[in-house]
Write a protein that holds these residues in place. Structure first.
Motif, mmCIF file in Angstrom:
data_model
loop_
_atom_site.group_PDB
_atom_site.id
_atom_site.type_symbol
_atom_site.label_atom_id
_atom_site.label_comp_id
_atom_site.label_asym_id
_atom_site.label_seq_id
_atom_site.Cartn_x
_atom_site.Cartn_y
_atom_site.Cartn_z
ATOM 1 N N PRO A 44 -1.926 -1.962 -9.957
ATOM 2 C CA PRO A 44 -1.247 -0.658 -9.888
ATOM 3 C C PRO A 44 0.108 -0.782 -9.218
ATOM 4 O O PRO A 44 0.354 -1.670 -8.401
ATOM 5 C CB PRO A 44 -2.217 0.187 -9.052
ATOM 6 N N GLU A 45 0.995 0.125 -9.564
ATOM 7 C CA GLU A 45 2.294 0.160 -8.916
ATOM 8 C C GLU A 45 2.128 0.636 -7.467
ATOM 9 O O GLU A 45 1.164 1.302 -7.123
ATOM 10 C CB GLU A 45 3.231 1.100 -9.675
ATOM 11 N N THR A 46 3.084 0.281 -6.654
ATOM 12 C CA THR A 46 3.035 0.710 -5.257
ATOM 13 C C THR A 46 3.290 2.213 -5.163
ATOM 14 O O THR A 46 3.836 2.831 -6.086
ATOM 15 C CB THR A 46 4.062 -0.056 -4.424
ATOM 16 N N LEU A 58 -3.725 6.970 -7.873
ATOM 17 C CA LEU A 58 -5.157 6.886 -7.589
ATOM 18 C C LEU A 58 -5.963 6.562 -8.847
ATOM 19 O O LEU A 58 -6.983 5.861 -8.770
ATOM 20 C CB LEU A 58 -5.645 8.200 -6.974
ATOM 21 N N LEU A 59 -5.504 7.036 -9.986
ATOM 22 C CA LEU A 59 -6.191 6.704 -11.241
ATOM 23 C C LEU A 59 -6.099 5.208 -11.532
ATOM 24 O O LEU A 59 -7.091 4.578 -11.931
ATOM 25 C CB LEU A 59 -5.580 7.502 -12.398
ATOM 26 N N GLN A 60 -4.938 4.606 -11.296
ATOM 27 C CA GLN A 60 -4.792 3.172 -11.509
ATOM 28 C C GLN A 60 -5.685 2.380 -10.553
ATOM 29 O O GLN A 60 -6.271 1.360 -10.946
ATOM 30 C CB GLN A 60 -3.330 2.766 -11.326
ATOM 31 N N CYS A 61 -5.793 2.829 -9.321
ATOM 32 C CA CYS A 61 -6.684 2.157 -8.367
ATOM 33 C C CYS A 61 -8.132 2.261 -8.810
ATOM 34 O O CYS A 61 -8.900 1.288 -8.734
ATOM 35 C CB CYS A 61 -6.512 2.753 -6.971
ATOM 36 N N GLN A 62 -8.522 3.430 -9.296
ATOM 37 C CA GLN A 62 -9.895 3.622 -9.756
ATOM 38 C C GLN A 62 -10.208 2.686 -10.925
ATOM 39 O O GLN A 62 -11.297 2.108 -11.005
ATOM 40 C CB GLN A 62 -10.099 5.077 -10.174
ATOM 41 N N LEU A 63 -9.267 2.522 -11.835
ATOM 42 C CA LEU A 63 -9.473 1.617 -12.967
ATOM 43 C C LEU A 63 -9.606 0.171 -12.492
ATOM 44 O O LEU A 63 -10.400 -0.601 -13.044
ATOM 45 C CB LEU A 63 -8.314 1.749 -13.960
ATOM 46 N N LYS A 78 -12.144 -1.321 -0.808
ATOM 47 C CA LYS A 78 -11.340 -0.431 -1.656
ATOM 48 C C LYS A 78 -10.236 0.243 -0.851
ATOM 49 O O LYS A 78 -9.096 0.347 -1.307
ATOM 50 C CB LYS A 78 -12.248 0.612 -2.313
ATOM 51 N N ILE A 79 -10.565 0.679 0.351
ATOM 52 C CA ILE A 79 -9.559 1.323 1.199
ATOM 53 C C ILE A 79 -8.460 0.325 1.572
ATOM 54 O O ILE A 79 -7.263 0.655 1.542
ATOM 55 C CB ILE A 79 -10.225 1.914 2.445
ATOM 56 N N SER A 80 -8.848 -0.893 1.902
ATOM 57 C CA SER A 80 -7.847 -1.912 2.246
ATOM 58 C C SER A 80 -6.937 -2.206 1.055
ATOM 59 O O SER A 80 -5.728 -2.423 1.218
ATOM 60 C CB SER A 80 -8.558 -3.194 2.696
ATOM 61 N N TYR A 81 -7.504 -2.196 -0.149
ATOM 62 C CA TYR A 81 -6.705 -2.450 -1.355
ATOM 63 C C TYR A 81 -5.675 -1.342 -1.555
ATOM 64 O O TYR A 81 -4.494 -1.616 -1.849
ATOM 65 C CB TYR A 81 -7.635 -2.528 -2.555
ATOM 66 N N ILE A 82 -6.105 -0.086 -1.389
ATOM 67 C CA ILE A 82 -5.177 1.037 -1.556
ATOM 68 C C ILE A 82 -4.059 0.970 -0.530
ATOM 69 O O ILE A 82 -2.874 1.133 -0.859
ATOM 70 C CB ILE A 82 -5.936 2.370 -1.453
ATOM 71 N N ILE A 83 -4.421 0.713 0.733
ATOM 72 C CA ILE A 83 -3.409 0.651 1.795
ATOM 73 C C ILE A 83 -2.426 -0.491 1.538
ATOM 74 O O ILE A 83 -1.238 -0.384 1.834
ATOM 75 C CB ILE A 83 -4.087 0.510 3.161
ATOM 76 N N GLY A 84 -2.895 -1.581 0.952
ATOM 77 C CA GLY A 84 -2.002 -2.696 0.654
ATOM 78 C C GLY A 84 -0.936 -2.362 -0.371
ATOM 79 O O GLY A 84 0.063 -3.080 -0.479
#
Length: 261
Positions: A44-46, A58-63, A78-84
């Motif tokens: 996903p893009e930043t 958030l949709l890209q993260c879910q995919l 998952k949370i660490s991935y989003i924060i990254g």
């Protein structure tokens, strides 16, 4: 008694009796199922805190989570991935929240609720409806305008008749005038397809009728319709109304029959 036991163990009948063979290994039956490989996708893009793209991020993260469940098997991962993927003010928000030791270890649903409350752009059904009715085609093509209209329509609660009315109202006057002579399409997608066809016909007419004193065709239209052409012995010089030279006509077409509706 000992001699009798020894005799039994060494008797020819016992020694010659065949040993029971153990069953061999069972090979799995060949599978007829086709093998496949999950296609890899870019990460996903930043996200820098832009509320307009929060839901898409958030949709890209879910995919990404769904494509690799073996990698994202806990909420903490998952949370660490989003924060990254956070940047700018979004990253500053996460840094401030992480001072609470329970933030990074909270359930994903709680994290997302907090994230959306900060960065999402909640819109009521009335607000979405207002945006739809205020849309105008302007200089956009039907294809480009339909993308914008469909995006809002997907989140609205308007019925099919209201969506058709909003789309028709947003069109340029020329298309609205042409729609007045057409049978009403049954749904929004049929209306968009009809307007797209009318727009294409209008563009063809613009190429054919250029206001020139001669009957001229646009070169792209000639190539598109596969019209046969012949070179002119003497090319025509094309001038503008102020006498300036524009171009030269070097070919003529074979006789063609043009039908318009």
């Amino acid at each position: 008694m000992v001699k009798e036991l020894s005799h039994r163990l060494t008797s020819p009948e016992q020694a010659s009796s065949p040993a029971q063979s153990l069953p061999g290994p069972v090979l799995p039956a060949p599978s007829n199922l086709p093998s496949f490989r999950v296609a890899t996708s870019p990460p996903p893009e930043t996200f820098d805190g832009n509320r307009e793209v929060c839901r898409g991020f958030l949709l890209q993260c879910q995919l990404a989570f769904q494509r690799s469940p073996e990698s994202f098997y806990t909420d903490e991962i998952k949370i660490s991935y989003i924060i990254g993927l956070l940047r700018g003010k979004a990253l500053r928000w996460a840094e401030a929240k992480s001072r609470n030791p329970h933030f990074l270890k909270s359930p994903l649903d709680e994290f997302l609720a907090d994230f959306k409350m900060t960065f999402d752009k909640p819109e009521s059904a009335a607000e979405v409806a207002r945006q739809i009715w205020s849309l105008r085609q302007g200089k956009l093509s039907i294809a480009d305008f339909a993308i914008e209209f469909r995006t809002l329509a997907a989140t609205s609660t308007l019925d099919e008749a209201s969506l058709k009315g909003a789309f028709s109202q947003a069109l340029n006057e020329q298309l609205q005038d042409q729609l007045a002579f057409c049978q009403e399409p049954p749904d929004l997608e049929s209306l968009i397809a009809l307007c797209s066809r009318m727009e294409k016909r209008h563009k063809v007419r613009q190429r054919v009728d250029s206001g020139c004193e001669l009957n001229l065709l646009d070169q792209q239209l000639v190539e598109q319709l596969l019209v046969t052409t012949f070179p002119l012995q003497t090319p025509y010089r094309v001038s503008s109304l102020d006498g300036g030279s524009l171009t030269s006509i070097t070919h003529k077409t074979a006789p063609i029959r043009l039908m318009t509706s």
